[in-house]
Design a protein around this motif. Structure first.
Motif, PDB file in Angstrom:
ATOM      1  N   TRP A  17       0.855  -1.189   0.000  1.00 40.40           N
ATOM      2  CA  TRP A  17       0.000   0.000   0.000  1.00 40.40           C
ATOM      3  C   TRP A  17       0.895   1.245   0.000  1.00 40.40           C
ATOM      4  N   VAL A  18       1.197   1.751  -1.186  1.00 42.21           N
ATOM      5  CA  VAL A  18       2.028   2.944  -1.364  1.00 42.21           C
ATOM      6  C   VAL A  18       1.334   3.842  -2.384  1.00 42.21           C
ATOM      7  N   PRO A  19       0.976   5.076  -2.034  1.00 40.18           N
ATOM      8  CA  PRO A  19       0.323   5.979  -2.998  1.00 40.18           C
ATOM      9  C   PRO A  19       1.193   6.203  -4.227  1.00 40.18           C
ATOM     10  N   ILE A  20       0.554   6.393  -5.390  1.00 37.65           N
ATOM     11  CA  ILE A  20       1.312   6.528  -6.638  1.00 37.65           C
ATOM     12  C   ILE A  20       2.204   7.768  -6.624  1.00 37.65           C
ATOM     13  N   GLU A  21       1.816   8.801  -5.866  1.00 36.60           N
ATOM     14  CA  GLU A  21       2.651  10.006  -5.805  1.00 36.60           C
ATOM     15  C   GLU A  21       3.959   9.760  -5.065  1.00 36.60           C
ATOM     16  N   GLU A  22       3.980   8.741  -4.193  1.00 37.66           N
ATOM     17  CA  GLU A  22       5.180   8.457  -3.404  1.00 37.66           C
ATOM     18  C   GLU A  22       6.113   7.467  -4.094  1.00 37.66           C
ATOM     19  N   ARG A  23       5.667   6.902  -5.185  1.00 38.39           N
ATOM     20  CA  ARG A  23       6.527   5.996  -5.951  1.00 38.39           C
ATOM     21  C   ARG A  23       7.388   6.808  -6.911  1.00 38.39           C
ATOM     22  N   ALA A  24       8.532   6.219  -7.282  1.00 35.11           N
ATOM     23  CA  ALA A  24       9.382   6.869  -8.283  1.00 35.11           C
ATOM     24  C   ALA A  24       8.640   6.920  -9.610  1.00 35.11           C
ATOM     25  N   THR A  25       8.839   7.992 -10.350  1.00 32.58           N
ATOM     26  CA  THR A  25       8.180   8.107 -11.653  1.00 32.58           C
ATOM     27  C   THR A  25       8.920   7.254 -12.680  1.00 32.58           C
ATOM     28  N   TRP A  26       8.223   6.967 -13.777  1.00 31.11           N
ATOM     29  CA  TRP A  26       8.808   6.190 -14.863  1.00 31.11           C
ATOM     30  C   TRP A  26       9.854   7.037 -15.585  1.00 31.11           C
ATOM     31  N   PRO A  27      11.032   6.456 -15.973  1.00 37.90           N
ATOM     32  CA  PRO A  27      11.400   5.031 -15.939  1.00 37.90           C
ATOM     33  C   PRO A  27      12.142   4.596 -14.682  1.00 37.90           C
ATOM     34  N   PHE A  28      12.310   5.522 -13.711  1.00 44.95           N
ATOM     35  CA  PHE A  28      13.066   5.178 -12.500  1.00 44.95           C
ATOM     36  C   PHE A  28      12.339   4.144 -11.654  1.00 44.95           C
ATOM     37  N   ARG A  29      11.031   4.014 -11.874  1.00 38.98           N
ATOM     38  CA  ARG A  29      10.248   3.051 -11.106  1.00 38.98           C
ATOM     39  C   ARG A  29      10.726   1.620 -11.316  1.00 38.98           C
ATOM     40  N   SER A  30      11.269   1.329 -12.495  1.00 36.58           N
ATOM     41  CA  SER A  30      11.662  -0.058 -12.801  1.00 36.58           C
ATOM     42  C   SER A  30      12.841  -0.523 -11.957  1.00 36.58           C
ATOM     43  N   ASN A  31      13.621   0.410 -11.408  1.00 38.55           N
ATOM     44  CA  ASN A  31      14.781   0.057 -10.580  1.00 38.55           C
ATOM     45  C   ASN A  31      14.436   0.297  -9.117  1.00 38.55           C
ATOM     46  N   LEU A  32      13.866  -0.704  -8.484  1.00 37.60           N
ATOM     47  CA  LEU A  32      13.439  -0.572  -7.095  1.00 37.60           C
ATOM     48  C   LEU A  32      14.641  -0.544  -6.160  1.00 37.60           C
ATOM     49  N   ASN A  33      14.527   0.242  -5.087  1.00 35.27           N
ATOM     50  CA  ASN A  33      15.631   0.320  -4.127  1.00 35.27           C
ATOM     51  C   ASN A  33      15.572  -0.837  -3.136  1.00 35.27           C
ATOM     52  N   LYS A  34      16.546  -0.861  -2.235  1.00 39.58           N
ATOM     53  CA  LYS A  34      16.688  -1.972  -1.302  1.00 39.58           C
ATOM     54  C   LYS A  34      15.460  -2.130  -0.414  1.00 39.58           C
ATOM     55  N   ASN A  35      14.946  -1.019   0.108  1.00 37.86           N
ATOM     56  CA  ASN A  35      13.786  -1.087   1.002  1.00 37.86           C
ATOM     57  C   ASN A  35      12.544  -1.569   0.264  1.00 37.86           C
ATOM     58  N   GLU A  36      12.383  -1.124  -0.985  1.00 38.49           N
ATOM     59  CA  GLU A  36      11.221  -1.556  -1.773  1.00 38.49           C
ATOM     60  C   GLU A  36      11.285  -3.046  -2.078  1.00 38.49           C
ATOM     61  N   LEU A  37      12.486  -3.547  -2.379  1.00 36.45           N
ATOM     62  CA  LEU A  37      12.622  -4.970  -2.710  1.00 36.45           C
ATOM     63  C   LEU A  37      12.331  -5.873  -1.514  1.00 36.45           C
ATOM     64  N   GLU A  38      12.546  -5.367  -0.300  1.00 41.57           N
ATOM     65  CA  GLU A  38      12.268  -6.167   0.893  1.00 41.57           C
ATOM     66  C   GLU A  38      10.784  -6.516   1.002  1.00 41.57           C
ATOM     67  N   LEU A  39       9.918  -5.685   0.404  1.00 37.04           N
ATOM     68  CA  LEU A  39       8.488  -5.983   0.415  1.00 37.04           C
ATOM     69  C   LEU A  39       8.176  -7.284  -0.312  1.00 37.04           C
ATOM     70  N   TYR A  40       9.042  -7.670  -1.241  1.00 31.06           N
ATOM     71  CA  TYR A  40       8.824  -8.878  -2.056  1.00 31.06           C
ATOM     72  C   TYR A  40       9.755 -10.017  -1.641  1.00 31.06           C
ATOM     73  N   GLY A  41      10.483  -9.824  -0.535  1.00 27.91           N
ATOM     74  CA  GLY A  41      11.398 -10.860  -0.057  1.00 27.91           C
ATOM     75  C   GLY A  41      12.638 -11.022  -0.901  1.00 27.91           C
ATOM     76  N   LEU A  42      13.077  -9.933  -1.551  1.00 26.07           N
ATOM     77  CA  LEU A  42      14.251  -9.989  -2.423  1.00 26.07           C
ATOM     78  C   LEU A  42      15.357  -9.085  -1.905  1.00 26.07           C
ATOM     79  N   HIS A  43      16.593  -9.454  -2.238  1.00 27.74           N
ATOM     80  CA  HIS A  43      17.747  -8.600  -1.983  1.00 27.74           C
ATOM     81  C   HIS A  43      18.113  -7.888  -3.277  1.00 27.74           C
TER      82      HIS A  43
END
Length: 696
Positions: A472-498
């Motif tokens: 649950w993250v509002p679209i305004e708080e997400r990185a805009t395209w095309p930077f959205r495709s490269n998720l940071n470390k904290n974002e990847l933890e939501l999916y159980g990835l490093h």
């Protein structure tokens, strides 16, 4: 760089070179001559020539040197050949006894250390291995029968030119389905046809982009002249029939153009124009009842990705025509099942006279729309029902409009603008809105048990979903395209990835895309004959318009294609039999869907220019299979356009089995070795263009 796999006897690769071999012969000869003069030198030579010599050394002078033929004499023997033979056999028997004793002892201690639950787990694993072994032996048995068993699959009859398994309206009606449910997807036993779908008689290869986005061949789709000119959705009417082609226009003398329409929506949101959608956090759009895709076609040039969904239609299909234009689309409806997308998937939902009665069934269709909409996302609805001047004269329409408006408020949607027939709502950014509603407000919030992250054609739920998601993250708080495709470390933890896992995945697919294009460019632009009237495009652009990635994982293949500058979109499919990374794929700004590959994909024949499957065969064969590899490949053939390409990357034995099946499918196939991994192979295939003969 991959290289072709040579068949037959092609020689043996020898490590080292011929000079080393020649030096060894010279050395043997020199040592033989020196052994006659100095016995001490033969001891060191013997220690190299016989590995057993190291275990039987003593300090006494050696009794055995080098014989005249260049072989060492027996270090064990001490007499006749019979005695040496007995000594050797005795040594081997003693060794075997010691090995057996050690193995039994280890097995005993391992067995008594296993708990009761572990034994059950191992037994189940053993049973599963047995089942897989039987299945594999069956496949091997079929292949061992040779060409006599692997007969080519016959072509389907003409009535199956637009055949889609799991969608049979007449059969559903006979089973008692009604009220729109007859258009639902129903996959059961016997829904597949074991034949190859041929294109229509006058089918032509689609025009290359960008021309093919605006002009299609009328013979390639099933549509009548009346359907072309009949009224329908706003974007459905923006097309013209010109001899053997259908052209789609972004402007019309009778209707406002789709460009003006998109501009109006942007202004209603508070933006200067549609080019600013990305700055507002919008990248992916679900276009419900999309007409023929003109809304998405216009926004495609603005780096916005629009997924069209519409009901199955036997003729004049919105989905089929949109796909023929090379735009994203699939069959989907709001009738009775949840869509095969995770909760919180899209930045915007769009419905322009889409045919969905949002006020019906106690607002359950609006609940499903809310489920797939991201926090802060927009719901755009264009309909005569929203026109103030219309419903003031029609009490029934006013009642329907009031229901939708009030229900949207209970969903915590804010009505931000209303102009003519178009209304724009914005979904709440915060979950606190739901708790601030009046007591007893409907619909309620879904419990954790009801709120599935990625439902797969589950019945529609009468509760608000997505509120339990960590995404649950509002679209305004997400990185805009095309930077959205490269998720940071904290974002990847939501999916159980490093972050390292995504970096490695991206790097691997970058290399794969370079290799694929170096393989395919010569095949397409050299070996492949140029069609009359076509100009050779500058490689690597416009080779493909769309790709079906059958095992998308994190969306790495999609990312690599975009980074390499390929003008394509990818349908990222995450199999239901594997790890569910579809939420990650969609949050990166791509489009995708969950799917069980033992069932038919919800789309029309001849949809994709390329099909890519990395590790899919390994994934499917590791499961208890309800379908065969031939079923899977027959479905790929149905989805692939004539002259389309298939790339399969998997383990060598599975690739060899797949290659044998390509004979039955009449595909042209090549197996490619992978230098960096000798256990894996690439299978590159092309589907030939078979034409149906016109009947007199």
């Amino acid at each position: 760089m991959p290289r072709p796999l040579h068949r037959g006897v092609s020689g043996i690769r020898v490590s080292g070179n011929s000079n080393d071999f020649w030096d060894a012969e010279v050395k043997d000869k020199t040592e033989k001559e020196e052994s006659d003069r100095n016995h001490s030198s033969s001891q060191s030579f013997l220690s190299l020539r016989s590995p057993f010599r190291l275990f039987f050394q003593d300090n006494s002078p050696p009794k055995y040197g080098v014989t005249e033929n260049g072989f060492t004499s027996d270090p064990f023997g001490g007499g006749t050949p019979r005695s040496r033979h007995r000594l050797t056999m005795l040594f081997l028997k003693l060794s075997l006894v010691v090995i057996v004793i050690l193995a039994l002892t280890g097995s005993f201690w391992w067995t008594i250390s296993i708990s009761t639950s572990s034994r059950g787990h191992i037994f189940r694993g053993y049973r599963r291995l047995q089942e897989q072994l039987v299945s594999d032996l069956w496949d091997i048995g079929e292949l061992s029968l040779g060409p006599s068993r692997l007969k080519e699959i016959e072509f389907c009859s003409e009535e199956f030119e637009n055949y889609i398994p799991c969608f049979n309206v007449s059969e559903n009606v006979a089973l008692g389905y009604s009220d729109g449910n007859e258009y639902d997807r129903l996959c059961g036993h016997g829904s597949r046809k074991s034949c190859l779908v041929l294109p229509p008689v006058n089918y032509k290869i689609p025009l290359r982009w960008p021309t093919g986005k605006e002009v299609i061949w009328v013979a390639n789709v099933k549509i009548t002249g009346q359907e072309v000119f009949s009224s329908g959705s706003l974007t459905k009417r923006m097309m013209m029939l010109e001899e053997d082609q259908i052209s789609f226009r972004s402007a019309s003398l009778m209707f406002d153009g789709v460009e003006d329409y998109s501009h109006q929506i942007a202004e209603m949101i508070g933006l200067r124009n549609e080019s600013n959608f990305i700055q507002a956090g919008v990248r992916t759009i679900l276009d419900i009842g999309c007409g023929y895709g003109s809304f998405g076609a216009h926004l495609f040039s603005k780096q916005l990705l629009t997924m069209c969904i519409a009901n199955y239609e036997s003729s004049g299909s919105q989905v089929q025509l949109t796909l023929e234009r090379g735009l994203p689309a699939m069959i989907g409806s709001f009738n009775s099942k949840q869509l095969p997308y995770p909760s919180l998937s899209f930045d915007m939902l769009h419905c322009a006279r889409c045919g969905v009665d949002w006020d019906k069934n106690d607002g359950i269709f609006l609940i499903e729309a809310d489920r797939v909409l991201k926090p802060g996302g927009y719901f755009v609805w264009t309909s005569p029902l929203t026109n103030v001047h219309t419903f003031l004269r029609d009490k029934e329409k006013q009642k329907r409009w009031n229901f939708v408006r009030d229900f949207a408020e209970n969903l915590c949607w804010e009505l931000i603008s209303q102009q003519d027939e178009t209304v724009v709502w914005k979904k709440t950014n915060t979950k606190s809105c739901y708790s601030s509603r009046k007591p007893g407000s409907c619909p309620p919030i879904c419990s954790k048990g009801q709120d599935a992250e990625s439902p797969y054609y589950r019945p529609l739920q009468n509760c608000i979903g997505g509120t339990n998601s960590r995404r649950w993250v509002p679209i305004e708080e997400r990185a805009t395209w095309p930077f959205r495709s490269n998720l940071n470390k904290n974002e990847l933890e939501l999916y159980g990835l490093h972050s390292e896992e995504l970096v490695v995945d991206t790097a691997n697919y970058k290399t794969a895309v370079r290799n694929y294009w170096s393989l395919l460019s010569p095949l397409i632009f050299s070996d492949h004959p140029k069609r009359p009237g076509d100009e050779d495009p500058s490689p690597p652009y416009n080779m493909f318009r769309n790709v079906l990635d059958m095992n998308a994982r994190y969306g790495g293949f999609n990312a690599a294609l975009l980074e390499a500058g390929k003008s394509v979109w990818v349908m990222n499919v995450v199999p239901t039999t594997g790890p569910n990374y579809l939420p990650l794929v969609l949050d990166r700004g791509y489009i995708g869907v969950s799917h069980n590959w033992c069932e038919a994909f919800p789309t029309y024949p001849r949809t994709y220019d390329m099909v890519h499957a990395d590790g899919l065969l390994s994934l499917e064969t590791s499961q208890y299979r309800r379908c065969t590899m031939l079923d899977l490949f027959t479905e790929i053939d149905r989805l692939l356009r004539p002259e389309g390409w298939v790339i399969i990357h998997d383990k060598a034995p599975l690739i060899e089995s797949a290659r044998a099946l390509t004979v039955q499918l009449k595909w042209d196939a090549r197996v490619i070795e992978i230098e960096s991994n000798s256990d894996e192979r690439l299978l590159i295939c092309q589907k030939p263009f078979f034409k149906r003969q016109a009947t007199s």
